[in-house]
Scaffold this motif. Structure first.
Motif, PDB file in Angstrom:
ATOM      1  N   VAL A   1       0.812  -1.217   0.000  1.00 54.27           N
ATOM      2  CA  VAL A   1       0.000   0.000   0.000  1.00 54.27           C
ATOM      3  C   VAL A   1       0.846   1.268   0.000  1.00 54.27           C
ATOM      4  O   VAL A   1       0.307   2.367   0.067  1.00 54.27           O
ATOM      5  CB  VAL A   1      -0.990   0.036   1.193  1.00 54.27           C
ATOM      6  N   LYS A   2       2.152   1.134  -0.107  1.00 58.46           N
ATOM      7  CA  LYS A   2       3.048   2.299  -0.092  1.00 58.46           C
ATOM      8  C   LYS A   2       2.665   3.295  -1.184  1.00 58.46           C
ATOM      9  O   LYS A   2       2.555   4.501  -0.922  1.00 58.46           O
ATOM     10  CB  LYS A   2       4.499   1.859  -0.262  1.00 58.46           C
ATOM     11  N   ALA A   3       2.449   2.829  -2.394  1.00 53.07           N
ATOM     12  CA  ALA A   3       2.100   3.729  -3.505  1.00 53.07           C
ATOM     13  C   ALA A   3       0.777   4.445  -3.239  1.00 53.07           C
ATOM     14  O   ALA A   3       0.638   5.622  -3.581  1.00 53.07           O
ATOM     15  CB  ALA A   3       2.034   2.951  -4.815  1.00 53.07           C
ATOM     16  N   GLN A   4      -0.180   3.761  -2.627  1.00 53.17           N
ATOM     17  CA  GLN A   4      -1.466   4.399  -2.311  1.00 53.17           C
ATOM     18  C   GLN A   4      -1.266   5.536  -1.316  1.00 53.17           C
ATOM     19  O   GLN A   4      -1.844   6.614  -1.461  1.00 53.17           O
ATOM     20  CB  GLN A   4      -2.449   3.368  -1.740  1.00 53.17           C
ATOM     21  N   LEU A   5      -0.432   5.308  -0.296  1.00 57.27           N
ATOM     22  CA  LEU A   5      -0.165   6.350   0.696  1.00 57.27           C
ATOM     23  C   LEU A   5       0.606   7.513   0.068  1.00 57.27           C
ATOM     24  O   LEU A   5       0.279   8.677   0.308  1.00 57.27           O
ATOM     25  CB  LEU A   5       0.608   5.785   1.888  1.00 57.27           C
TER      26      LEU A   5
ATOM     27  N   ALA B   1     -15.875  -8.190   7.643  1.00 53.48           N
ATOM     28  CA  ALA B   1     -16.160  -8.957   6.428  1.00 53.48           C
ATOM     29  C   ALA B   1     -14.894  -8.916   5.580  1.00 53.48           C
ATOM     30  O   ALA B   1     -14.847  -8.349   4.509  1.00 53.48           O
ATOM     31  CB  ALA B   1     -17.352  -8.378   5.690  1.00 53.48           C
ATOM     32  N   GLY B   2     -13.847  -9.486   6.122  1.00 53.85           N
ATOM     33  CA  GLY B   2     -12.484  -9.395   5.619  1.00 53.85           C
ATOM     34  C   GLY B   2     -11.614  -9.119   6.835  1.00 53.85           C
ATOM     35  O   GLY B   2     -11.986  -9.457   7.954  1.00 53.85           O
TER      36      GLY B   2
ATOM     37  N   VAL C   1      -5.406  -0.804   6.755  1.00 56.06           N
ATOM     38  CA  VAL C   1      -5.421  -1.474   5.454  1.00 56.06           C
ATOM     39  C   VAL C   1      -6.483  -2.562   5.499  1.00 56.06           C
ATOM     40  O   VAL C   1      -6.557  -3.335   6.459  1.00 56.06           O
ATOM     41  CB  VAL C   1      -4.033  -2.081   5.149  1.00 56.06           C
ATOM     42  N   PHE C   2      -7.299  -2.638   4.457  1.00 56.64           N
ATOM     43  CA  PHE C   2      -8.364  -3.636   4.398  1.00 56.64           C
ATOM     44  C   PHE C   2      -8.014  -4.729   3.398  1.00 56.64           C
ATOM     45  O   PHE C   2      -7.611  -4.447   2.268  1.00 56.64           O
ATOM     46  CB  PHE C   2      -9.692  -2.992   3.997  1.00 56.64           C
ATOM     47  N   LYS C   3      -8.168  -5.974   3.848  1.00 55.43           N
ATOM     48  CA  LYS C   3      -8.004  -7.135   2.967  1.00 55.43           C
ATOM     49  C   LYS C   3      -9.345  -7.845   2.910  1.00 55.43           C
ATOM     50  O   LYS C   3      -9.871  -8.283   3.930  1.00 55.43           O
ATOM     51  CB  LYS C   3      -6.932  -8.079   3.510  1.00 55.43           C
ATOM     52  N   SER C   4      -9.893  -7.940   1.711  1.00 55.29           N
ATOM     53  CA  SER C   4     -11.203  -8.562   1.542  1.00 55.29           C
ATOM     54  C   SER C   4     -11.110 -10.075   1.704  1.00 55.29           C
ATOM     55  O   SER C   4     -10.021 -10.647   1.768  1.00 55.29           O
ATOM     56  CB  SER C   4     -11.767  -8.218   0.157  1.00 55.29           C
TER      57      SER C   4
ATOM     58  N   GLN D   1      -7.743  -6.374  -4.246  1.00 57.34           N
ATOM     59  CA  GLN D   1      -6.416  -5.959  -3.811  1.00 57.34           C
ATOM     60  C   GLN D   1      -6.498  -5.371  -2.404  1.00 57.34           C
ATOM     61  O   GLN D   1      -7.556  -4.924  -1.974  1.00 57.34           O
ATOM     62  CB  GLN D   1      -5.864  -4.891  -4.767  1.00 57.34           C
ATOM     63  N   LEU D   2      -5.355  -5.362  -1.709  1.00 63.35           N
ATOM     64  CA  LEU D   2      -5.286  -4.651  -0.430  1.00 63.35           C
ATOM     65  C   LEU D   2      -5.580  -3.181  -0.680  1.00 63.35           C
ATOM     66  O   LEU D   2      -5.149  -2.623  -1.683  1.00 63.35           O
ATOM     67  CB  LEU D   2      -3.882  -4.758   0.172  1.00 63.35           C
ATOM     68  N   SER D   3      -6.322  -2.555   0.234  1.00 61.17           N
ATOM     69  CA  SER D   3      -6.607  -1.132   0.037  1.00 61.17           C
ATOM     70  C   SER D   3      -6.315  -0.353   1.312  1.00 61.17           C
ATOM     71  O   SER D   3      -6.630  -0.794   2.410  1.00 61.17           O
ATOM     72  CB  SER D   3      -8.059  -0.918  -0.402  1.00 61.17           C
ATOM     73  N   LEU D   4      -5.696   0.797   1.125  1.00 61.67           N
ATOM     74  CA  LEU D   4      -5.434   1.714   2.217  1.00 61.67           C
ATOM     75  C   LEU D   4      -6.739   2.424   2.527  1.00 61.67           C
ATOM     76  O   LEU D   4      -7.227   3.215   1.721  1.00 61.67           O
ATOM     77  CB  LEU D   4      -4.347   2.714   1.818  1.00 61.67           C
TER      78      LEU D   4
END
Length: 77
Positions: free
Chosen positions: A2-6, A28-29, A48-51, A58-61
């Motif tokens: 998630v580095k690029a997202q941050l 729910a994840g 960070v959320f992992k479904s 994908q992992l999301s910040l």
């Protein structure tokens, strides 16, 4: 992952990006609360959320908190 997202949300790049602590929360994840060293004496707390696996996402910040120190407690947010 998630580095690029941050970096995109902050509008800057991080030469240092090392996770030093984490906690999890089952929903729910999975929510991961991660303390990340981003250089000098600066830390950030990330959520960070992992479904679930069948959702194939994908992992999301989800959110983050800046201006943290090494000794700030990592708490759910």
């Amino acid at each position: 992952k998630v580095k690029a997202q941050l970096e995109e949300k902050e509008g800057k790049t991080f030469d240092v990006f090392n996770a030093v602590e984490f906690k999890t929360q089952l929903v729910a994840g999975t929510n991961y609360f991660i303390k990340v060293h981003v250089g000098n004496e600066e830390f950030m707390h990330l959520r960070v959320f992992k479904s679930l696996p069948h959702e194939n996402e994908q992992l999301s910040l989800h959110s983050y908190q800046g201006s943290k120190t090494k000794h700030d407690e990592l708490a759910y947010f």
